[in-house]
Scaffold this motif. Structure first.
Motif, PDB file in Angstrom:
ATOM      1  N   ILE A 148       0.839  -1.206   0.000  1.00 47.64           N
ATOM      2  CA  ILE A 148       0.000   0.000   0.000  1.00 47.64           C
ATOM      3  C   ILE A 148       0.873   1.254   0.000  1.00 47.64           C
ATOM      4  N   ILE A 149       1.955   1.250   0.764  1.00 43.72           N
ATOM      5  CA  ILE A 149       2.853   2.407   0.817  1.00 43.72           C
ATOM      6  C   ILE A 149       3.477   2.673  -0.552  1.00 43.72           C
ATOM      7  N   VAL A 150       3.966   1.614  -1.188  1.00 42.69           N
ATOM      8  CA  VAL A 150       4.617   1.777  -2.497  1.00 42.69           C
ATOM      9  C   VAL A 150       3.620   2.293  -3.538  1.00 42.69           C
ATOM     10  N   ILE A 151       2.446   1.675  -3.606  1.00 41.64           N
ATOM     11  CA  ILE A 151       1.442   2.090  -4.588  1.00 41.64           C
ATOM     12  C   ILE A 151       0.999   3.524  -4.335  1.00 41.64           C
ATOM     13  N   THR A 152       0.767   3.856  -3.068  1.00 37.45           N
ATOM     14  CA  THR A 152       0.320   5.210  -2.726  1.00 37.45           C
ATOM     15  C   THR A 152       1.367   6.252  -3.093  1.00 37.45           C
ATOM     16  N   CYS A 153       2.622   5.994  -2.759  1.00 35.95           N
ATOM     17  CA  CYS A 153       3.679   6.967  -3.047  1.00 35.95           C
ATOM     18  C   CYS A 153       3.872   7.148  -4.554  1.00 35.95           C
TER      19      CYS A 153
END
Length: 244
Positions: free
Chosen positions: A48-53
């Motif tokens: 989720i962090i990677v996709i969001t960033c």
């Protein structure tokens, strides 16, 4: 944390005292039940962090650097997601996930929360990119750099504080998310730590001590992440909140 080393009687008798005897068995009982959910949550949270960033950075760059039809309307449409309570979207999201055949999969646990987090990431990163000196972009364009090169060599290095801020905020939200993992998954293979903590099995002797031990273990990844990125997190809050 102190009560995680007590049995049920010790917690009830004096919840604020230091235990005379450390009940390590609380952790011995909690760890086997939460290791798999913790690993699941680590995988989901990192994704989720990677996709969001990535999506937030691309969207923010487009809104900050380009002029196109209905630009501000589209931007405020993205920001409007921040004003919609999560429980209002719960049923439509659940129906869509079931229709797509993604129920009880990592995809459902990752993409739905990531889509919601992109709004805040876009808002913070757009303010950060608009605050960067325009001369940097003009010089890069004169040197023949394309958009991907500008993103890689200018925007990303200068956006590290705001990226850290978005990462921590997204990570906290994803790790502590309870309602969506409870609704979107049922199997042990995909169960998240927030759900598993409320399903711990213990007897009357240990009582809540086992559950408290689970809470302590579950908080460690977030504490470690915040300690490693706390400086950038504070810088990113200031950078994203003020245009300059």
């Amino acid at each position: 944390m102190v009560n995680s080393f007590k049995n049920a009687a010790g917690i009830i008798k004096d919840p604020f005292s230091v235990p005379d005897v450390l009940y390590i068995i609380n952790y011995e009982l909690a760890l086997p039940q939460i290791i798999r959910p913790m690993l699941n949550s680590v995988v989901v949270t990192l994704a989720i962090i990677v996709i969001t960033c990535v999506l937030s950075l691309l969207a923010a760059y487009a809104f900050a650097r380009y002029q196109f039809f209905l630009k501000e309307v589209l931007y405020f449409g993205v920001i409007a997601l921040l004003m919609i309570p999560g429980f209002v979207l719960l049923i439509p999201q659940f129906v869509q996930v079931v229709d797509l055949g993604l129920y009880d999969t990592y995809a459902a646990l990752i993409f739905v929360p990531a889509a919601y987090q992109v709004a805040m990431g876009t808002f913070l990163m757009r303010s950060s990119i608009e605050g960067m000196p325009k001369s940097l972009f003009e010089a890069a364009e004169l040197a023949g750099a394309n958009d991907l090169q500008i993103l890689r060599y200018i925007v990303v290095p200068l956006s590290r504080p705001i990226l850290a801020t978005v990462s921590i905020m997204t990570g906290l939200s994803a790790w502590n998310n309870y309602m969506w993992p409870l609704v979107a998954s049922t199997s042990d293979e995909t169960r998240q730590i927030s759900v598993a903590l409320n399903q711990l099995v213990y007897d009357a002797v240990q009582g809540k001590g086992v559950q408290l031990a689970g809470y302590v273990c579950a908080s460690l990844p977030i504490v470690i992440m915040f300690c490693l990125a706390s400086k950038s997190f504070i810088e990113g809050l200031s950078q994203g909140a003020v245009k300059g």
